[in-house]
Write a protein that holds these residues in place. Structure first.
Motif, PDB file in Angstrom:
ATOM      1  N   PRO A   1       0.811  -1.228   0.000  1.00  0.00           N
ATOM      2  CA  PRO A   1       0.000   0.000   0.000  1.00  0.00           C
ATOM      3  C   PRO A   1       0.841   1.274   0.000  1.00  0.00           C
ATOM      4  CG  PRO A   1      -0.914  -1.578   1.542  1.00  0.00           C
ATOM      5  CD  PRO A   1       0.385  -2.151   1.072  1.00  0.00           C
ATOM      6  N   ILE A   2       1.849   1.328   0.871  1.00  0.00           N
ATOM      7  CA  ILE A   2       2.648   2.556   0.947  1.00  0.00           C
ATOM      8  C   ILE A   2       3.477   2.718  -0.325  1.00  0.00           C
ATOM      9  CG2 ILE A   2       4.554   3.663   2.193  1.00  0.00           C
ATOM     10  CD1 ILE A   2       3.276   2.702   4.768  1.00  0.00           C
TER      11      ILE A   2
ATOM     12  N   PHE B   1       2.597   1.827  -3.267  1.00  0.00           N
ATOM     13  CA  PHE B   1       1.669   2.359  -4.267  1.00  0.00           C
ATOM     14  C   PHE B   1       1.432   3.854  -4.064  1.00  0.00           C
ATOM     15  CE2 PHE B   1      -2.696   3.593  -5.188  1.00  0.00           C
ATOM     16  CZ  PHE B   1      -2.681   3.448  -6.567  1.00  0.00           C
ATOM     17  N   GLU B   2       1.168   4.242  -2.814  1.00  0.00           N
ATOM     18  CA  GLU B   2       0.878   5.655  -2.546  1.00  0.00           C
ATOM     19  C   GLU B   2       2.071   6.537  -2.930  1.00  0.00           C
ATOM     20  OE1 GLU B   2      -2.130   6.404  -1.748  1.00  0.00           O
ATOM     21  OE2 GLU B   2      -2.805   4.411  -1.163  1.00  0.00           O
TER      22      GLU B   2
ATOM     23  N   ALA C   1      -1.895   7.188   2.643  1.00  0.00           N
ATOM     24  CA  ALA C   1      -2.989   7.218   1.671  1.00  0.00           C
ATOM     25  C   ALA C   1      -3.721   8.544   1.708  1.00  0.00           C
ATOM     26  CB  ALA C   1      -3.958   6.076   1.938  1.00  0.00           C
TER      27      ALA C   1
ATOM     28  N   VAL D   1      -0.819   3.270   9.621  1.00  0.00           N
ATOM     29  CA  VAL D   1       0.273   3.999   8.963  1.00  0.00           C
ATOM     30  C   VAL D   1       0.011   4.097   7.462  1.00  0.00           C
ATOM     31  CG1 VAL D   1       2.741   3.981   8.477  1.00  0.00           C
ATOM     32  CG2 VAL D   1       1.932   3.427  10.753  1.00  0.00           C
ATOM     33  N   TRP D   2      -0.554   3.027   6.876  1.00  0.00           N
ATOM     34  CA  TRP D   2      -0.922   3.111   5.455  1.00  0.00           C
ATOM     35  C   TRP D   2      -1.865   4.288   5.249  1.00  0.00           C
ATOM     36  CZ3 TRP D   2      -2.778  -2.635   4.666  1.00  0.00           C
ATOM     37  CH2 TRP D   2      -1.697  -3.507   4.921  1.00  0.00           C
TER      38      TRP D   2
ATOM     39  N   ILE E   1      -7.926   1.189   2.170  1.00  0.00           N
ATOM     40  CA  ILE E   1      -7.059   1.237   3.346  1.00  0.00           C
ATOM     41  C   ILE E   1      -7.859   1.677   4.567  1.00  0.00           C
ATOM     42  CG2 ILE E   1      -5.069   2.438   4.327  1.00  0.00           C
ATOM     43  CD1 ILE E   1      -3.810   2.311   1.518  1.00  0.00           C
TER      44      ILE E   1
ATOM     45  N   SER F   1      -7.773   2.915  -3.513  1.00  0.00           N
ATOM     46  CA  SER F   1      -6.844   2.487  -2.457  1.00  0.00           C
ATOM     47  C   SER F   1      -7.154   3.198  -1.144  1.00  0.00           C
ATOM     48  CB  SER F   1      -5.401   2.748  -2.884  1.00  0.00           C
ATOM     49  OG  SER F   1      -5.020   4.075  -2.612  1.00  0.00           O
ATOM     50  N   VAL F   2      -7.558   4.471  -1.232  1.00  0.00           N
ATOM     51  CA  VAL F   2      -7.766   5.226   0.002  1.00  0.00           C
ATOM     52  C   VAL F   2      -8.861   4.586   0.833  1.00  0.00           C
ATOM     53  CG1 VAL F   2      -8.545   7.416   0.963  1.00  0.00           C
ATOM     54  CG2 VAL F   2      -6.917   7.401  -0.888  1.00  0.00           C
TER      55      VAL F   2
END
Lengths: 175, 475
Positions: free
Chosen positions: A100-101, A103-104, B165, B160-161, B239, B235-236
């Protein structure tokens, strides 16, 4: 943006289709067009003017790769080498959790890198009074600028050609 | 040349010319604030000041002023956070996903919807800061070496993600919005009658001149930004949903959460867009740009996403039974029949039943019904988050820990704060920036206008020339 110098003929058109169809005819007649200014993007204008395809996509891709690499390096180094921690029995470097990180950060780097490139290549900067050939080109006019210094044809001939092809006004702009 | 299917209704009515678009949109930017705007703005400011005072006290005293207890450790704070973030998603959907799908109707509403996104994310972020209790230490969530050694944040944690995000989402949305604004700011700059606005709008217009090369790069980066924003927005909320789904709380620990949250986010976001646009189009007389067709299209999306949400609710319920996990089964039966049954049924009614009314063509083309159902949907989506968070928490594993949550004065005050903040920001936006993307609307006028005027640029109608002396200089 390069500084503008010399004398320009400015053809002001009322219609996007008219200017789009005028361009190939002018170029065929041997007129070198400096640039066309319009209030909105006109599809097919680049091809008509013979502008090369923009390479900003390549830049964007490279920025994305950078972001991706930075994120993975950062997390791998921090949790894998600098201060390994046992978190729920997971691997120190647990790639699925880093996705995820990664990707961001890829998106962040791509967006900011690409937009910065966009500003730089177009010469855009906070400038309250840019040089415009005709301020109506951000409202409803389609403006074609022809640099006299780079054209062999006479001013009268180009003016006539512009008028014949539908320009409502032909003005002269001297820098 | 564009070829448009004849059955498709026009997106811009009233036979607008390019000059009309400029005039109609710039009119309210250039004019003095109206009385209605001033009243609305003062009202929003009063709400904001009241909320700020409540927020100040929350931070001064600590989170003890909220109604949280040792069982229900998350309540209105996270409910409001998820609610606002979800609302924001519609703006990105309109500007990015509909761009990729070449839906031209997005052009009239994307500017305001993206503004809504940005302001909604600001409101959402304010709840993240609030629930930290000590917001001045918010930077602890970033991977910075701290004073006790180089102990880093836990990159395995969805919380943390979320930091990455939400901040990426906010900044990329802001950039996307700003890039779209530049050509329109240049239009305002070139029409400006006084030096101050010329300077301010001109500075932010970045010396835009609308050359063919600039436009071609503009379109290219818009496409890439849309391509980036589309997975970003998914994704936001994915997450955000993982903040819950990766825990072991019955009712949260579900793999359906990501798609279910994303659909819910778009659902509530479109409802908020409807509420804002229905007011904006009347106040700024933009009925020719934001037509019944636009409202109907958005209502169709509301019905679609509302149905997805409905199916998700039913699936959750079914899986809770089918899994055979008694904690999970209990959590869901408790939701529907326990002490918070009213919240659950409010959610079900508002989110599952009300959007189904839009199967009726006359209802989904009715401004009143649209406004009414949009409000209902937003209430329902607030309850959805409340139900997920509070009803899952309030029955702990040990019955001795069972508790109820009731909001205090400050829970409510801090929620009101976000409305004041959102209202103030949106009103400032709607007065000082063009609420409709002029350049994009002009670009679709030829193919999507009601009738194509013979002289489309509107010279015959007396198009306004910003600076007539310019041409004299040239001669």
């Amino acid at each position: 943006m390069a500084e503008l110098t010399g004398k320009y003929l400015v053809g002001v058109f009322d219609d996007d289709d008219v200017i789009l169809h005028a361009i190939p005819k002018l170029r065929k007649a041997g007129v070198k067009i400096h640039e066309v200014y319009s209030p909105f993007p006109i599809h097919g204008l680049d091809d008509a003017l013979g502008h090369p395809r923009t390479r900003i996509g390549i830049a964007a891709f490279l920025f994305g790769l950078t972001g991706c690499a930075c994120a993975l390096t950062m997390m791998t180094w921090m949790l894998g080498f600098d201060w390994p921690m046992n978190i729920g029995g997971k691997d120190y470097i647990s790639l699925p959790n880093f996705i995820p990180i990664t990707f961001e950060m890829t998106v962040l780097f791509t967006a900011f890198g690409m937009v910065t490139t966009f500003f730089v290549t177009n010469g855009l900067s906070p400038n309250p009074a840019p040089v415009l050939f005709d301020p109506r080109s951000t409202d409803n006019k389609f403006v074609m600028a022809i640099e006299m210094g780079k054209n062999k044809m006479s001013e009268e001939d180009i003016t006539k050609a512009l008028r014949d092809l539908g320009a409502g006004e032909v003005n002269i702009k001297q820098f | 040349m564009h070829v448009t299917s004849p059955v498709r209704p026009p997106l811009v009515t009233g036979g607008k010319t390019y000059a009309d678009v400029t005039e109609d949109v710039c009119r309210h930017v250039e004019g003095k604030p109206t009385k209605e705007w001033k009243i609305a703005f003062i009202a929003a400011l009063v709400v904001l000041i009241y909320g700020t005072a409540c927020l100040f006290w929350t931070w001064w005293e600590g989170l003890g002023v909220w109604g949280l207890n040792k069982t229900v450790g998350w309540a209105w704070d996270i409910t409001n956070f998820v609610w606002w973030v979800g609302i924001g998603h519609a703006g990105t959907l309109i500007s990015a996903i509909l761009l990729l799908f070449r839906q031209k109707w997005r052009t009239s509403i994307n500017r305001a919807a993206e503004a809504m996104t940005i302001f909604a994310v600001i409101c959402a972020a304010s709840f993240i800061l609030m629930h930290m209790g000590r917001p001045w230490l918010a930077y602890w969530a970033l991977p910075l070496p701290n004073t006790f050694g180089s102990l880093w944040v836990n990159f395995n944690s969805p919380l943390v993600w979320d930091v990455f995000a939400i901040s990426t989402y906010f900044s990329v949305s802001l950039v996307f919005w700003y890039i779209g604004l530049i050509p329109d700011l240049a239009t305002i700059r070139d029409r400006a009658q006084n030096k101050v606005s010329r300077f301010i709008y001109g500075t932010f217009a970045m010396g835009w001149n609308g050359s063919a090369k600039t436009w071609s790069r503009y379109e290219y980066i818009s496409l890439i930004l849309a391509g980036l924003s589309t997975p970003l927005v998914l994704s936001v909320h994915t997450i955000v949903s993982m903040d819950f789904a990766t825990s072991v709380i019955p009712g949260w620990h579900t793999t359906i959460f990501p798609p279910y949250f994303v659909a819910g986010a778009i659902f509530s976001g479109f409802a908020m867009v409807q509420n804002l646009m229905l007011i904006t189009r009347v106040v700024y007389r933009l009925e020719d740009y934001i037509t019944i067709e636009h409202i109907e299209s958005m209502n169709k999306i509301i019905t679609l996403t509302g149905s997805i949400v409905g199916i998700a609710y039913l699936t959750e319920f079914f899986i809770a039974w089918y899994s055979g996990v008694e904690y999970e089964s209990y959590a869901f039966i408790n939701r529907a029949t326990g002490p918070y049954w009213w919240a659950y049924w409010a959610m079900m009614t508002c989110n599952v039943i009300s959007p189904q009314l839009f199967w009726s063509r006359s209802l989904r083309r009715s401004v009143t019904w649209t406004f009414f159902i949009s409000v209902i949907v937003n209430i329902g989506m607030w309850f959805e988050r409340f139900v997920i968070i509070v009803t899952s928490l309030h029955r702990d594993y040990l019955p001795s820990s069972w508790a109820m949550f009731s909001p205090t004065f400050y829970d409510i005050g801090d929620y009101i704060f976000s409305f004041g903040l959102f209202g103030t920001l949106f009103l400032l936006f709607s007065k000082y920036l063009p609420v409709v993307n002029m350049a994009e609307v002009k670009a679709i006028i030829r193919s999507s206008s009601e009738r194509l005027p013979k002289n489309i640029s509107g010279v015959a109608k007396g198009a306004r020339v910003a600076n007539p002396s310019f041409n004299k200089d040239a001669e």
